[in-house]
Design a protein around this motif. Structure first.
Motif, short mmCIF file in Angstrom:
data_model
loop_
_atom_site.label_atom_id
_atom_site.label_comp_id
_atom_site.label_asym_id
_atom_site.label_seq_id
_atom_site.Cartn_x
_atom_site.Cartn_y
_atom_site.Cartn_z
N ALA A 178 19.16 27.59 35.32
CA ALA A 178 18.20 27.64 36.43
C ALA A 178 18.87 28.13 37.70
CB ALA A 178 17.58 26.27 36.65
N ILE A 179 20.10 27.71 37.95
CA ILE A 179 20.83 28.16 39.15
C ILE A 179 21.09 29.66 39.07
CG2 ILE A 179 22.99 27.96 40.44
CD1 ILE A 179 23.08 25.01 39.60
N GLU A 180 21.50 30.13 37.90
CA GLU A 180 21.75 31.55 37.73
C GLU A 180 20.47 32.36 37.90
OE1 GLU A 180 23.62 31.87 33.95
OE2 GLU A 180 25.55 31.07 34.64
N ALA A 181 19.35 31.82 37.41
CA ALA A 181 18.06 32.52 37.56
C ALA A 181 17.67 32.60 39.03
CB ALA A 181 16.98 31.80 36.76
N ALA A 182 17.91 31.52 39.78
CA ALA A 182 17.58 31.52 41.20
C ALA A 182 18.41 32.55 41.96
CB ALA A 182 17.80 30.13 41.78
N LEU A 183 19.62 32.80 41.50
CA LEU A 183 20.50 33.78 42.14
C LEU A 183 20.23 35.20 41.64
CD1 LEU A 183 23.89 31.82 42.06
CD2 LEU A 183 22.56 32.40 44.10
N ASN A 184 19.66 35.30 40.45
CA ASN A 184 19.45 36.61 39.85
C ASN A 184 18.03 36.74 39.31
OD1 ASN A 184 22.43 37.66 39.78
ND2 ASN A 184 22.52 35.60 38.88
N PRO A 185 17.04 36.78 40.22
CA PRO A 185 15.65 36.87 39.76
C PRO A 185 15.38 38.21 39.07
CG PRO A 185 15.80 37.25 42.12
CD PRO A 185 17.16 36.80 41.69
N ALA A 186 14.47 38.17 38.11
CA ALA A 186 14.06 39.41 37.44
C ALA A 186 13.31 40.31 38.41
CB ALA A 186 13.19 39.07 36.23
N LYS A 187 13.24 41.58 38.10
CA LYS A 187 12.47 42.52 38.93
C LYS A 187 11.04 42.60 38.41
CE LYS A 187 16.46 45.34 40.24
NZ LYS A 187 17.05 46.71 40.23
N GLY A 188 10.09 42.47 39.30
CA GLY A 188 8.69 42.54 38.90
C GLY A 188 7.77 42.15 40.04
N PRO A 189 6.48 42.48 39.92
CA PRO A 189 5.52 42.22 41.00
C PRO A 189 4.76 40.91 40.85
CG PRO A 189 4.52 43.66 39.38
CD PRO A 189 5.89 43.33 38.87
N TRP A 190 5.14 40.08 39.89
CA TRP A 190 4.33 38.91 39.54
C TRP A 190 4.18 37.94 40.71
CZ3 TRP A 190 9.10 39.63 36.77
CH2 TRP A 190 8.99 40.52 35.69
N GLY A 219 27.96 32.94 48.01
CA GLY A 219 27.89 34.39 48.18
C GLY A 219 26.56 34.95 47.70
N GLY A 220 26.07 34.43 46.56
CA GLY A 220 24.79 34.89 46.03
C GLY A 220 23.64 34.53 46.94
N ALA A 221 23.69 33.34 47.52
CA ALA A 221 22.62 32.92 48.45
C ALA A 221 22.59 33.82 49.67
CB ALA A 221 22.85 31.47 48.86
N LYS A 222 23.75 34.15 50.18
CA LYS A 222 23.83 35.02 51.36
C LYS A 222 23.24 36.39 51.06
CE LYS A 222 27.09 36.69 54.85
NZ LYS A 222 28.51 36.71 55.30
N ALA A 223 23.51 36.89 49.84
CA ALA A 223 22.99 38.20 49.45
C ALA A 223 21.47 38.20 49.37
CB ALA A 223 23.59 38.61 48.10
N LEU A 224 20.87 37.06 49.07
CA LEU A 224 19.41 36.94 48.98
C LEU A 224 18.78 36.55 50.31
CD1 LEU A 224 19.08 35.10 45.53
CD2 LEU A 224 18.42 37.47 46.03
N GLY A 225 19.61 36.34 51.31
CA GLY A 225 19.09 35.93 52.61
C GLY A 225 18.68 34.47 52.62
N ARG A 226 19.31 33.67 51.76
CA ARG A 226 18.98 32.25 51.65
C ARG A 226 20.23 31.40 51.86
NH1 ARG A 226 13.58 31.68 52.22
NH2 ARG A 226 12.60 33.52 51.27
N THR A 227 20.02 30.11 52.10
CA THR A 227 21.15 29.18 52.16
C THR A 227 21.42 28.65 50.76
OG1 THR A 227 19.79 27.20 52.52
CG2 THR A 227 20.41 28.49 54.48
N PRO A 228 22.60 28.14 50.50
CA PRO A 228 22.89 27.55 49.19
C PRO A 228 21.93 26.41 48.85
CG PRO A 228 24.93 27.91 50.38
CD PRO A 228 23.82 28.19 51.34
N HIS A 229 21.55 25.62 49.86
CA HIS A 229 20.63 24.52 49.64
C HIS A 229 19.27 25.03 49.18
CE1 HIS A 229 19.12 20.46 49.95
NE2 HIS A 229 18.20 20.79 50.86
N GLU A 230 18.80 26.14 49.77
CA GLU A 230 17.52 26.72 49.37
C GLU A 230 17.57 27.22 47.93
OE1 GLU A 230 15.56 28.40 53.53
OE2 GLU A 230 17.09 29.60 52.50
N ILE A 231 18.71 27.76 47.54
CA ILE A 231 18.86 28.23 46.16
C ILE A 231 18.77 27.04 45.19
CG2 ILE A 231 20.46 29.26 44.49
CD1 ILE A 231 19.19 31.25 46.40
N VAL A 232 19.37 25.91 45.55
CA VAL A 232 19.30 24.72 44.70
C VAL A 232 17.85 24.22 44.61
CG1 VAL A 232 20.08 22.33 44.37
CG2 VAL A 232 21.69 24.07 45.16
N ILE A 233 17.10 24.29 45.71
CA ILE A 233 15.69 23.89 45.69
C ILE A 233 14.91 24.79 44.75
CG2 ILE A 233 13.57 23.69 47.05
CD1 ILE A 233 15.32 23.02 49.48
#
Length: 387
Positions: free
Chosen positions: A339-351, A243-257
């Motif tokens: 790391a998986i949680e971070a990939a699903l919930n990135p911080a907000k910022g312009p870096w 579900g989190g991957a879909k919300a980010l416009g990514r596949t689950p496999h891309e999130i794991v990468i």
């Protein structure tokens, strides 16, 4: 009624069994009475003797019956703690009686019934836990019950560190369990038995979840890897990976990468959400930017570290994210839950950049190339970044 009439009614017989004639002679009548008394005494003794004999037979039979019954009620049992060594495996779902039969078969207890009695007396029939136990030959049933304690189970406790590549994970498993590394390598290829999620695309890299595991002595290499995949699936479900991957416009496999890159690059867990943001910002940047992650290049070359040399950057591997845009073909390590949680919930910022500026793992972030170059210079002054 006189004596004659009474004797006639009783059908009295003489000593020869013939009916006796009665006379009126009083002397004869007295003689007959004495003979009758003697005969009555003899008739009493015979039944008495018979009773005594019968009582003896019954008494003797009772004694031997008691011995037989006692032997039947008290099963064979050894005494003491036993000798030698034997490993007994209790399988999931086995009853106490089935375990008892196995213990008797292996010579641990003298009889299965001795064990079932002992475990029943100890109120532990329902406490038998699956696993392998080290027992002894010819030990008392009570001693066997005490040693079948869950704390005494034989097991290999193996900790798989976060961020290990699959090749290193297999080496660690082989070292800690004593099984040949070849068995793990072969098991890793038979992905159907591992129940990988469909989006893993048949590749175990990234899906052998890092954690601490307890393996029983008879657990196979394939079963161990399957347990690790199962742990990944549990984590994926708990964080709603799909579900989190879909919300980010990514596949689950891309999130794991992405998570595997975060795991390889981050020095501290608190920096992971910012690193995730840098990755997503670079992929979304206009004009396009490459990820330029040293960790992916090192993975392609079979090297370690987060600083790739100019020679390393010449690699033609699709994992060279300096050369090719977008994510690499697959994960470069086995990420943990942070790391998986971070990939699903990135911080907000312009870096767009990050640099580990010292050996303590502190990571600093930059938005412009000038800021980035300043961080690289700081890193070199601290002995890193090839400085």
């Amino acid at each position: 009624m006189n004596d004659l009439d009474l004797n006639t009614l009783l059908g009295a017989e003489d000593d020869e069994g013939q009916p006796r004639r009665r006379t009126r002679s009083s002397g004869k009548r007295g003689s007959n009475r004495r003979r009758r008394r003697r005969r009555n005494r003899g008739g009493f003794i015979a039944p008495l003797l018979a009773f005594v004999v019968l009582a003896g037979i019954i008494g003797g039979g009772g004694y031997y019956g008691y011995l037989w019954l006692s032997d039947a009620l008290v099963p064979d049992d050894y005494t003491g703690q036993g000798t030698g060594e034997v490993v007994v495996e209790i399988k999931a779902g086995q009853s106490a009686s089935e375990v008892a039969q196995e213990l008797e078969r292996q010579g641990v207890v003298a009889s299965a019934r001795a064990f079932t009695n002992a475990i029943g007396n100890a109120n532990k029939s329902a406490s038998l836990q699956p696993g392998s136990y080290k027992l002894r030959k010819q030990m008392s049933a009570a001693a066997a019950v005490s040693m079948l304690n869950p704390d005494n189970r034989l097991r290999a406790k193996v900790t798989i560190r976060e961020g290990l590549r699959l090749s290193d994970t297999l080496k660690t498993l082989a070292k800690e369990t004593g099984k040949p590394e070849k068995e793990f390598a072969e098991a890793a290829k038979k992905v159907r038995a591992l129940e990988l999620p469909p989006y893993a695309k048949g590749n175990l890299e990234g899906y052998a979840f890092p954690a601490t595991y307890e393996f029983q002595p008879k657990t196979t290499a394939s079963q161990m890897l399957a347990m690790m995949v199962d742990r990944f699936n549990q984590t994926a479900k708990s964080v709603d990976l799909e579900g989190g991957a879909k919300a980010l416009g990514r596949t689950p496999h891309e999130i794991v990468i992405v998570a595997s890159i975060i795991q390889a690059e981050a020095g501290r867990a608190e920096d992971m959400p910012k690193i995730a943001r840098v990755i997503y910002n670079r992929m979304a940047h206009k004009p396009p930017m490459t990820l330029s992650m040293d960790s992916t290049v090192m993975y392609a070359l079979g090297k370690y570290g987060t600083f790739a040399t100019n020679a390393d950057l010449q690699s033609k591997s699709r994992y060279n994210t300096y050369k090719y845009q977008g994510l690499p073909p697959g994960p470069i390590a086995n990420p943990g839950d942070h790391a998986i949680e971070a990939a699903l919930n990135p911080a907000k910022g312009p870096w767009l950049y990050f640099v580990a500026t010292d050996k303590s793992g502190v990571t600093k972030f930059a938005t412009t190339d000038a800021e980035h170059q300043a961080l690289v210079a700081e890193c070199k002054r601290n002995g890193g970044c090839g400085g």
